[in-house]
Design an enzyme around this catalytic site. Structure first.
Site, short mmCIF file in Angstrom:
data_model
loop_
_atom_site.label_atom_id
_atom_site.label_comp_id
_atom_site.label_asym_id
_atom_site.label_seq_id
_atom_site.Cartn_x
_atom_site.Cartn_y
_atom_site.Cartn_z
N ARG A 39 125.85 33.80 26.24
CA ARG A 39 124.81 34.58 27.28
C ARG A 39 124.97 36.13 26.89
NH1 ARG A 39 123.66 31.38 32.09
NH2 ARG A 39 122.96 29.42 31.10
N ARG A 43 121.42 38.62 32.09
CA ARG A 43 121.02 39.52 33.43
C ARG A 43 121.90 40.79 33.30
NH1 ARG A 43 120.11 35.19 37.65
NH2 ARG A 43 121.95 34.31 36.18
N ARG A 52 112.45 40.64 31.91
CA ARG A 52 112.21 39.51 32.70
C ARG A 52 111.47 39.44 33.96
NH1 ARG A 52 112.08 35.57 33.07
NH2 ARG A 52 113.71 34.65 34.31
N ASP A 88 116.79 27.79 26.29
CA ASP A 88 117.43 27.25 27.23
C ASP A 88 117.67 25.70 26.99
OD1 ASP A 88 118.63 27.79 30.15
OD2 ASP A 88 118.26 25.70 30.15
N TYR A 166 122.02 16.99 34.14
CA TYR A 166 120.96 17.72 34.83
C TYR A 166 119.70 16.86 35.35
CZ TYR A 166 122.91 22.37 34.07
OH TYR A 166 123.71 23.37 34.12
C1 LIG Z 1 122.43 29.60 24.97
C2 LIG Z 1 121.70 29.82 26.40
C3 LIG Z 1 121.55 28.99 27.56
N1 LIG Z 1 120.86 29.56 28.46
C4 LIG Z 1 120.14 30.77 28.03
C5 LIG Z 1 120.63 30.86 26.58
C6 LIG Z 1 120.43 31.98 25.96
C7 LIG Z 1 121.08 32.49 24.84
C8 LIG Z 1 122.31 33.44 25.07
O1 LIG Z 1 123.34 32.83 25.36
O2 LIG Z 1 122.16 34.70 25.11
C9 LIG Z 1 119.65 31.68 28.82
C10 LIG Z 1 119.43 31.59 30.10
N2 LIG Z 1 119.29 30.41 30.96
C11 LIG Z 1 119.42 31.03 32.28
C12 LIG Z 1 119.47 32.37 32.37
C13 LIG Z 1 119.39 33.04 33.60
C14 LIG Z 1 118.18 33.20 34.23
C15 LIG Z 1 117.22 34.36 34.04
O3 LIG Z 1 117.49 35.15 33.07
O4 LIG Z 1 116.30 34.42 34.60
C16 LIG Z 1 119.69 32.83 31.19
C17 LIG Z 1 119.71 34.18 30.45
C18 LIG Z 1 119.20 29.99 33.39
C19 LIG Z 1 120.05 28.62 33.60
N3 LIG Z 1 120.03 27.74 32.52
C20 LIG Z 1 121.30 27.01 32.79
C21 LIG Z 1 121.83 27.66 34.02
C22 LIG Z 1 123.16 26.89 34.69
C23 LIG Z 1 122.56 26.19 36.08
C24 LIG Z 1 123.87 25.23 36.59
O5 LIG Z 1 124.39 24.45 36.20
O6 LIG Z 1 123.86 25.76 37.69
C25 LIG Z 1 121.18 28.63 34.49
C26 LIG Z 1 121.60 29.66 35.33
C27 LIG Z 1 121.48 25.71 32.12
C28 LIG Z 1 122.17 26.18 30.97
N4 LIG Z 1 121.35 26.88 29.99
C29 LIG Z 1 122.29 26.83 28.95
C30 LIG Z 1 123.59 26.16 29.22
C31 LIG Z 1 124.76 26.08 28.27
C32 LIG Z 1 125.54 26.95 28.46
C33 LIG Z 1 126.33 27.00 29.69
O7 LIG Z 1 127.36 26.25 29.75
O8 LIG Z 1 126.34 28.21 30.41
C34 LIG Z 1 123.29 25.67 30.60
C35 LIG Z 1 124.20 24.88 31.28
C36 LIG Z 1 122.15 27.63 27.53
#
Ligand SMILES: Cc1c2[nH]c(c1CCC(=O)O)Cc1[nH]c(c(CCC(=O)O)c1C)Cc1[nH]c(c(CCC(=O)O)c1C)Cc1[nH]c(c(CCC(=O)O)c1C)C2
Length: 368
Positions: A39, A43, A52, A88, A166
């Site tokens: 990540r 944010r 964003r 994502d 999911y």
């Molecule tokens: C690798 C990656 C992911 N998401 C994002 C990236 C971008 C690249 C990076 O890491 O910088 C952007 C990425 N994805 C998201 C965000 C935040 C929202 C936003 O920017 O508006 C960002 C930066 C949104 C997101 N997407 C997801 C969640 C988790 C929800 C939950 O289980 O409660 C969330 C909050 C699903 C998700 N998405 C991802 C995973 C695997 C990694 C982990 O275990 O955290 C998972 C589980 C993978």
């Protein structure tokens, strides 16, 4: 940049200048330990929040130019040794025909999650990844050009069990009891779904490599809610299948792309994960570096595993924690990272201190 009808082509990429990450994946010597953060595009960066603001999350994911910009943002601030494409894991359920929305304050949400095995009939049985996920490939190609060879670009996917969770839960969950109910009550349908996901994931990863990804990470983020027995049956075989199939295909075209498996909270499966055809095993912070090395027997490179919350500590303390971590893992066959992603309230300055501590201490340890 090669352009053709407005398309940027996956060829004539700039020469790679910093190969420390790729060398560490293969267990080769490096001057410093490479470091990146899960990540890292997120944010906690004000420029990320600004970019964003007011834009739909998955619309952003579908814009190659936006994904490229967000991927590059953290690299303008910090000397990370790898970039990870902004996207994502939930783009795969979307490609299979499911609706997924990002709800502010709640996270990803499926308005119509899978409830019973007959719902599998609603999923697209054959997914044309070029058609459904071509926007990710375009983002990778564009970003690989714009990176200008600074560092390698990592592509990624969610693992089958994590995506299944999911698709059934309909979003994040603490117990994953709806998804786990399938494993105990509908094992056959579970395997059918896991197999469908595996097939799409293999094509998706191969498409990412063809587009320019130089390494691949598979996120099994929900390994922790399985026990060793369920992991053996419902996660590990598919993780292995993915690595084997991707590698077999790549070998045919003479390509060598390192693969990383990150099974969050899957410490019970560490020995198995180190023998599942991945070059690198990612670790969360619940594992001690020395015992991780012992249990994986030097067969793989390791990645991780500082508690992300250690970034709340003062910089001097971060430096001490990093030094201990490096001494525990050793500097060879090691990629420094956090044990999970950065949180939105983390101070970018402390992320910089983490990166600097890895580079400085590892150079020093290498001179000893
Ligand atoms: C690798 C990656 C992911 N998401 C994002 C990236 C971008 C690249 C990076 O890491 O910088 C952007 C990425 N994805 C998201 C965000 C935040 C929202 C936003 O920017 O508006 C960002 C930066 C949104 C997101 N997407 C997801 C969640 C988790 C929800 C939950 O289980 O409660 C969330 C909050 C699903 C998700 N998405 C991802 C995973 C695997 C990694 C982990 O275990 O955290 C998972 C589980 C993978």
């Amino acid at each position: 940049i090669m352009e053709n009808d407005g398309l940027i082509l996956p060829k004539d990429f700039p020469k790679l200048k910093n190969d420390a990450f790729l060398r560490a994946c293969h267990g080769q010597e490096t001057n410093h330990v490479p470091v990146w953060c899960m990540r890292q595009a997120g944010r906690y960066l004000p420029e990320f929040r600004e970019f964003r603001a007011g834009k739909d999350f998955f619309e952003t994911c579908r814009s190659p130019a936006a994904c490229c910009e967000l991927t590059l943002q953290p690299l303008r601030r910090f000397p990370f040794d790898a970039a990870i494409i902004f996207s994502d894991i939930l783009v795969i359920p979307q490609a299979m025909g499911m609706d997924v929305q990002m709800v502010a304050g709640k996270g990803p949400t499926f308005p119509e999650p899978l409830k019973e095995p007959e719902d599998l009939l609603l999923l697209q049985p054959k997914v044309d990844v070029n058609k459904e996920l071509g926007y990710v490939f375009k983002a990778i190609t564009l970003t690989r050009h714009k990176l200008d060879g600074k560092v390698p670009l990592i592509g990624f996917t969610g693992a089958p069990w994590t995506l299944m969770a999911y698709m059934i839960e309909g979003g994040g969950s603490t117990t994953h009891s709806k998804a786990k109910r399938w494993l105990y009550r509908h094992p056959e349908a579970s395997h059918k779904l896991l197999k469908m996901l595996t097939d799409v994931i293999v094509e998706y990863l191969l498409g990412q490599v063809a587009a320019g990804a130089q390494a691949l990470q598979v996120f099994e983020s929900h390994a922790g809610c399985l026990g060793p027995v369920e992991f053996q049956e419902f996660s590990l075989p598919y993780l292995r299948d993915i690595a084997r199939k991707v590698k077999d295909q790549l070998k045919e075209s003479g390509q060598d792309v390192p693969m990383i498996v990150f099974a969050k909270d899957g410490h019970y499966g560490l020995e198995d994960l180190s023998q599942s055809h991945y070059e690198v095993v990612g670790l969360d912070w619940t594992i001690d570096p020395r015992s991780a090395r012992e249990r994986t027997g030097g067969k793989v490179s390791l990645q991780g595993n500082m508690d992300p919350c250690a970034l709340y500590a003062p910089k001097e303390r971060i430096s001490e924690i990093v030094k201990k971590m490096l001494e525990g893992f050793g500097t060879r066959g090691y990629i420094a990272n956090l044990g999970h992603g950065l949180y939105p309230d983390m101070d970018p300055e402390n992320v910089g201190a983490f990166v600097e501590a890895v580079h400085t201490h590892s150079r020093h340890l290498n001179l000893k």
